[in-house]
Write a protein that holds these residues in place. Structure first.
Motif, PDB file in Angstrom:
ATOM      1  N   LEU A 413     -11.165  -9.351   3.259  1.00 55.55           N
ATOM      2  CA  LEU A 413     -11.135  -7.969   3.419  1.00 55.55           C
ATOM      3  C   LEU A 413     -10.171  -7.305   2.649  1.00 55.55           C
ATOM      4  O   LEU A 413     -10.810  -6.285   2.019  1.00 55.55           O
ATOM      5  N   ALA A 414      -9.089  -7.656   2.560  1.00 54.04           N
ATOM      6  CA  ALA A 414      -8.042  -6.630   1.641  1.00 54.04           C
ATOM      7  C   ALA A 414      -8.806  -6.827   0.138  1.00 54.04           C
ATOM      8  O   ALA A 414      -8.676  -5.666  -0.513  1.00 54.04           O
ATOM      9  N   ASP A 415      -9.146  -8.287  -0.297  1.00 55.15           N
ATOM     10  CA  ASP A 415      -9.605  -7.982  -1.758  1.00 55.15           C
ATOM     11  C   ASP A 415     -10.812  -7.511  -2.131  1.00 55.15           C
ATOM     12  O   ASP A 415     -11.200  -7.110  -3.049  1.00 55.15           O
ATOM     13  N   VAL A 416     -11.698  -7.370  -0.964  1.00 52.98           N
ATOM     14  CA  VAL A 416     -13.181  -6.796  -1.275  1.00 52.98           C
ATOM     15  C   VAL A 416     -12.750  -5.312  -1.028  1.00 52.98           C
ATOM     16  O   VAL A 416     -13.294  -4.686  -2.049  1.00 52.98           O
ATOM     17  N   SER A 417     -12.114  -4.829  -0.372  1.00 49.23           N
ATOM     18  CA  SER A 417     -11.854  -3.276   0.164  1.00 49.23           C
ATOM     19  C   SER A 417     -10.814  -2.758  -1.057  1.00 49.23           C
ATOM     20  O   SER A 417     -10.978  -1.701  -1.504  1.00 49.23           O
ATOM     21  N   GLY A 418      -9.937  -3.496  -1.598  1.00 48.07           N
ATOM     22  CA  GLY A 418      -8.864  -2.751  -2.447  1.00 48.07           C
ATOM     23  C   GLY A 418      -7.906  -2.326  -1.644  1.00 48.07           C
ATOM     24  O   GLY A 418      -6.848  -1.500  -2.111  1.00 48.07           O
ATOM     25  N   LEU A 419      -7.863  -2.219  -0.236  1.00 52.50           N
ATOM     26  CA  LEU A 419      -6.844  -1.305   0.714  1.00 52.50           C
ATOM     27  C   LEU A 419      -5.588  -2.274   1.213  1.00 52.50           C
ATOM     28  O   LEU A 419      -6.206  -3.585   1.397  1.00 52.50           O
ATOM     29  N   THR A 420      -4.916  -1.743   1.269  1.00 51.50           N
ATOM     30  CA  THR A 420      -3.912  -2.600   2.162  1.00 51.50           C
ATOM     31  C   THR A 420      -3.976  -2.458   3.667  1.00 51.50           C
ATOM     32  O   THR A 420      -4.602  -1.477   4.322  1.00 51.50           O
ATOM     33  N   LEU A 421      -3.860  -3.589   3.952  1.00 50.98           N
ATOM     34  CA  LEU A 421      -4.302  -3.716   5.771  1.00 50.98           C
ATOM     35  C   LEU A 421      -3.021  -3.907   6.680  1.00 50.98           C
ATOM     36  O   LEU A 421      -1.948  -4.439   6.225  1.00 50.98           O
ATOM     37  N   GLU A 422      -3.134  -3.148   7.556  1.00 50.54           N
ATOM     38  CA  GLU A 422      -2.087  -3.354   8.598  1.00 50.54           C
ATOM     39  C   GLU A 422      -2.727  -3.905   9.950  1.00 50.54           C
ATOM     40  O   GLU A 422      -3.526  -3.326  10.408  1.00 50.54           O
ATOM     41  N   MET A 423      -2.243  -5.155  10.567  1.00 50.10           N
ATOM     42  CA  MET A 423      -2.853  -5.685  11.855  1.00 50.10           C
ATOM     43  C   MET A 423      -1.937  -5.498  13.033  1.00 50.10           C
ATOM     44  O   MET A 423      -0.795  -6.292  12.905  1.00 50.10           O
ATOM     45  N   PRO A 424      -2.229  -4.336  13.648  1.00 47.39           N
ATOM     46  CA  PRO A 424      -1.120  -4.458  14.843  1.00 47.39           C
ATOM     47  C   PRO A 424      -1.250  -5.534  15.765  1.00 47.39           C
ATOM     48  O   PRO A 424      -2.245  -5.916  15.991  1.00 47.39           O
ATOM     49  N   LYS A 425      -0.159  -6.303  16.095  1.00 49.30           N
ATOM     50  CA  LYS A 425      -0.319  -7.444  16.906  1.00 49.30           C
ATOM     51  C   LYS A 425      -0.270  -7.027  18.524  1.00 49.30           C
ATOM     52  O   LYS A 425       0.910  -7.176  19.235  1.00 49.30           O
ATOM     53  N   VAL A 426      -1.504  -6.670  18.795  1.00 48.68           N
ATOM     54  CA  VAL A 426      -1.807  -6.450  20.194  1.00 48.68           C
ATOM     55  C   VAL A 426      -3.108  -7.295  20.442  1.00 48.68           C
ATOM     56  O   VAL A 426      -3.819  -7.295  20.185  1.00 48.68           O
ATOM     57  N   GLU A 427      -2.528  -8.268  21.737  1.00 45.47           N
ATOM     58  CA  GLU A 427      -3.538  -9.221  22.179  1.00 45.47           C
ATOM     59  C   GLU A 427      -4.963  -8.695  22.479  1.00 45.47           C
ATOM     60  O   GLU A 427      -5.969  -9.245  22.070  1.00 45.47           O
ATOM     61  N   GLU A 428      -4.524  -7.882  23.576  1.00 41.24           N
ATOM     62  CA  GLU A 428      -5.797  -7.248  24.122  1.00 41.24           C
ATOM     63  C   GLU A 428      -5.826  -5.737  24.012  1.00 41.24           C
ATOM     64  O   GLU A 428      -5.383  -5.159  25.062  1.00 41.24           O
ATOM     65  N   THR A 429      -6.502  -5.544  22.966  1.00 47.48           N
ATOM     66  CA  THR A 429      -6.335  -3.808  22.896  1.00 47.48           C
ATOM     67  C   THR A 429      -7.154  -3.138  23.808  1.00 47.48           C
ATOM     68  O   THR A 429      -6.828  -2.067  24.233  1.00 47.48           O
ATOM     69  N   LEU A 462      -0.753  -6.603   4.888  1.00 43.88           N
ATOM     70  CA  LEU A 462      -1.441  -7.515   3.718  1.00 43.88           C
ATOM     71  C   LEU A 462      -1.985  -6.698   2.738  1.00 43.88           C
ATOM     72  O   LEU A 462      -2.633  -5.885   2.835  1.00 43.88           O
ATOM     73  N   GLU A 463      -1.406  -7.381   1.489  1.00 45.46           N
ATOM     74  CA  GLU A 463      -1.888  -6.462   0.114  1.00 45.46           C
ATOM     75  C   GLU A 463      -2.914  -6.998  -0.390  1.00 45.46           C
ATOM     76  O   GLU A 463      -3.251  -8.541  -0.565  1.00 45.46           O
ATOM     77  N   PRO A 464      -3.929  -6.312  -0.987  1.00 43.09           N
ATOM     78  CA  PRO A 464      -5.041  -7.076  -1.752  1.00 43.09           C
ATOM     79  C   PRO A 464      -4.890  -7.762  -3.030  1.00 43.09           C
ATOM     80  O   PRO A 464      -3.657  -7.406  -3.713  1.00 43.09           O
ATOM     81  N   ASP A 465      -5.448  -8.978  -3.420  1.00 45.21           N
ATOM     82  CA  ASP A 465      -5.444  -9.378  -4.447  1.00 45.21           C
ATOM     83  C   ASP A 465      -6.073  -8.942  -5.579  1.00 45.21           C
ATOM     84  O   ASP A 465      -7.377  -8.971  -5.721  1.00 45.21           O
ATOM     85  N   ARG A 466      -5.426  -8.258  -6.498  1.00 46.36           N
ATOM     86  CA  ARG A 466      -6.162  -7.489  -7.355  1.00 46.36           C
ATOM     87  C   ARG A 466      -7.201  -8.307  -8.642  1.00 46.36           C
ATOM     88  O   ARG A 466      -7.955  -8.071  -9.178  1.00 46.36           O
ATOM     89  N   SER A 467      -6.575  -9.579  -8.808  1.00 49.99           N
ATOM     90  CA  SER A 467      -7.366 -10.547  -9.601  1.00 49.99           C
ATOM     91  C   SER A 467      -8.786 -10.737  -8.795  1.00 49.99           C
ATOM     92  O   SER A 467      -9.789 -11.259  -9.662  1.00 49.99           O
ATOM     93  N   ALA A 468      -8.712 -10.928  -7.421  1.00 58.25           N
ATOM     94  CA  ALA A 468      -9.733 -11.320  -6.881  1.00 58.25           C
ATOM     95  C   ALA A 468     -11.033 -10.081  -6.687  1.00 58.25           C
ATOM     96  O   ALA A 468     -12.038 -10.086  -6.353  1.00 58.25           O
ATOM     97  N   TYR A 469     -10.347  -8.910  -6.743  1.00 57.00           N
ATOM     98  CA  TYR A 469     -11.062  -7.791  -6.203  1.00 57.00           C
ATOM     99  C   TYR A 469     -12.191  -7.500  -7.506  1.00 57.00           C
ATOM    100  O   TYR A 469     -13.386  -7.360  -6.815  1.00 57.00           O
ATOM    101  N   THR A 470     -12.028  -7.897  -8.575  1.00 63.93           N
ATOM    102  CA  THR A 470     -13.059  -7.647  -9.560  1.00 63.93           C
ATOM    103  C   THR A 470     -14.134  -8.574  -9.382  1.00 63.93           C
ATOM    104  O   THR A 470     -15.512  -8.363  -9.250  1.00 63.93           O
ATOM    105  N   ALA A 471     -13.945  -9.956  -8.903  1.00 65.11           N
ATOM    106  CA  ALA A 471     -14.987 -10.989  -8.736  1.00 65.11           C
ATOM    107  C   ALA A 471     -15.588 -10.669  -7.348  1.00 65.11           C
ATOM    108  O   ALA A 471     -16.710 -10.800  -7.361  1.00 65.11           O
ATOM    109  N   TYR A 472     -14.842  -9.941  -6.532  1.00 63.12           N
ATOM    110  CA  TYR A 472     -15.408  -9.684  -5.128  1.00 63.12           C
ATOM    111  C   TYR A 472     -16.478  -8.333  -5.444  1.00 63.12           C
ATOM    112  O   TYR A 472     -17.418  -8.527  -4.528  1.00 63.12           O
ATOM    113  N   GLN A 473     -15.965  -7.613  -6.256  1.00 62.35           N
ATOM    114  CA  GLN A 473     -16.770  -6.445  -6.427  1.00 62.35           C
ATOM    115  C   GLN A 473     -18.396  -6.854  -6.890  1.00 62.35           C
ATOM    116  O   GLN A 473     -19.337  -6.356  -6.461  1.00 62.35           O
TER     117      GLN A 473
END
Length: 498
Positions: A413-429, A462-473
């Motif tokens: 998801l990070a590699d496709v979107s190119g966005l920094t992801l933040e995952m709150p650790k909440v088990e049952e939102t 989680l930060e995107p992998d810029r090298s994978a971003y181009t391939a995923y686009q």
């Protein structure tokens, strides 16, 4: 004695009951599997009495296993799937099975409405699309196909309204959910008889109960329910929330600078808006939020992790860890295999269905699983991209739901979107969100923002992998080309049917 708030979450596959303290800390959770009934293709139903029994048993188990006193519970909130239809007859008895939001029996009606340009007529009033899972669509189907049942409707509800009524014997439709029903004028904030007339369901106006607020105390636990569950008679029950709103609360959404992707049965991307705008780039879905003067804005389709559950069931019920290990062993973007995650509906047209394309003999089960992860992300990107056009300047994406526990899936998801992801650790939102609205309703916090402010949970970044971003686009473009080709295919098929 320590004080607790009871949260009930009625989801697609489980009913959960949890206890939370006044800091939002989870004390204990109980879960009970729910059965979805499908008596015909496209049908998704739930036995309403069985659902109530599941709720009773889950609450009883929670109290038994925690050994807390019922008087320690200060209030109760409910979160549930949105939309769908839970009906009572004129004698206040369940009127057949509930029809869930994933039900598609009203597809022909929705297609006809589209031909008649009904969506364009109602969108300025409801800020909703027309869709098979809306209460209005299901009601119109009942009127046409089951008139006796339609004529016996005494009360229209959705899932958490039904459970709240069983707990308190007080009827109501909660605002965050009913505002997305296509029966509600979101600008004027009330039921709209003209909408019902336009959609051909004017006869049910008498069956719509009062609209209640998310944090409003709507009733208290009855003596009969106290005897069934072990809860204390007189415990207050608030209106509750649509589960998308619960998740937005727990994801920390407060203003227009953060958006949230929910990865569950549904692919949902949400933001919070301070006003309804006209002439936007897309027909965004708006709903009333917990806080007056704010609206939840979202894009959604049933194209997320339920697809993985079905695919892996065909492979013999692989575990999540095993799936992640198989995909991690492959290079990123390791094949041209594309999966369309449309097993339960699509965001690419009513006729679109799911499947794999590009399979060759060299491909393995791992390649297919990787394609499922990628396809679900590509479908999410349809919604994320549109939401980012509404909420400009967003640089980070908060992600919640089961797939957020997979670092492999989140990296895609990070590699496709190119966005920094933040995952709150909440088990049952959904449970936590329900508990927070109960705390506001019982006076612990003045606003939902105050309730949010006291939450302390870790956030994985989680930060995107810029090298994978181009391939995923490139692969994402190919996914879009395939959809365009299949849309042409379905157009030709439909022309043959005429």
């Amino acid at each position: 004695m320590q004080k607790f708030w009871l949260a009930i979450d009625c989801g697609g596959t489980y009913l959960k009951a949890g206890l939370y303290d006044d800091t939002g800390q989870e004390y204990h959770i109980e879960r009970h599997a729910l059965q979805t009934l499908s008596t015909s293709p496209g049908y998704a139903e739930r036995d309403m009495n069985d659902l109530w029994c599941s709720c009773v048993q889950t609450i009883k188990a929670l109290l038994k296993n925690t050994r807390i006193r019922s008087t320690q519970i200060q209030g109760i909130g409910i979160s549930a799937q949105g939309k769908g239809l839970f009906l009572l007859d004129k004698q206040d008895q369940p009127l057949g099975n509930a029809i869930l939001s994933s039900d598609r029996r009203a597809l022909t009606i929705v297609k006809r409405w589209q031909e008649e340009k009904i969506p364009e007529k109602i969108y300025p009033i409801t800020r909703q699309t027309v869709w098979t899972g809306h209460p209005a669509s299901i009601l119109r189907w009942l009127k046409k196909n089951d008139r006796r049942r339609y004529d016996d409707i005494g009360c229209v509800m959705m899932a958490h309204d039904y459970l709240r009524w069983r707990l308190t014997e007080q009827k109501g439709c909660e605002k965050s959910n009913i505002s997305e029903s296509n029966l509600y004028n979101i600008v004027a904030e009330h039921y709209d008889p003209q909408l019902m007339k336009l959609l051909g369901v004017a006869e049910i106006e008498h069956a719509l109960p009062p609209v209640v607020g998310s944090t409003e105390i709507c009733g208290t636990i009855t003596n009969a329910v106290a005897k069934l569950t072990g809860l204390a008679e007189g415990t207050p029950v608030v209106g509750g929330v649509f589960d998308v709103v619960s998740t937005a609360i727990c994801a920390g959404l407060r203003d227009e600078h953060t958006i949230n992707a929910v990865m569950g049965t549904w692919a949902v991307t949400t933001g919070l808006a301070n006003q309804i705008k006209d002439h936007e780039a897309h027909p965004y879905v708006y709903g009333c939020y917990v806080q007056d003067g704010q609206y939840i804005v979202h894009e959604a389709s049933p194209t997320s992790s339920a697809n993985l559950e079905w695919v892996t069931a065909q492979f013999g019920k692989m575990g999540f860890d095993e799936i992640n290990q198989a995909i991690e062993a492959l290079p990123k973007v390791s094949s041209d295999v594309i999966f369309l995650p449309f097993l339960y509906g699509s965001n690419a047209g009513l006729d679109m269905t799911g499947g794999f394309y590009g399979l060759q003999s060299i491909h393995t089960k791992a390649h297919m699983l990787q394609a499922v992860y990628e396809g679900v992300v590509f479908s999410h990107m349809t919604h994320i991209t549109r939401i980012l056009e509404r909420f400009t300047g967003v640089k980070k994406l908060r992600v919640t739901g089961g797939p957020a526990h997979s670092k492999i899936w989140m990296q895609i998801l990070a590699d496709v979107s190119g966005l920094t992801l933040e995952m709150p650790k909440v088990e049952e939102t959904a449970c936590l969100g329900a508990a927070l609205v109960a705390q506001v309703g019982t006076g612990i916090w003045a606003t939902i923002q105050e309730a949010q402010a006291q939450l302390t949970y870790p956030i994985n970044v989680l930060e995107p992998d810029r090298s994978a971003y181009t391939a995923y686009q490139k692969k994402y473009r190919h996914y879009q080309y395939l959809i365009e080709a299949l849309q042409f295919y379905h157009t030709r098929i439909n022309q043959e049917k005429r």
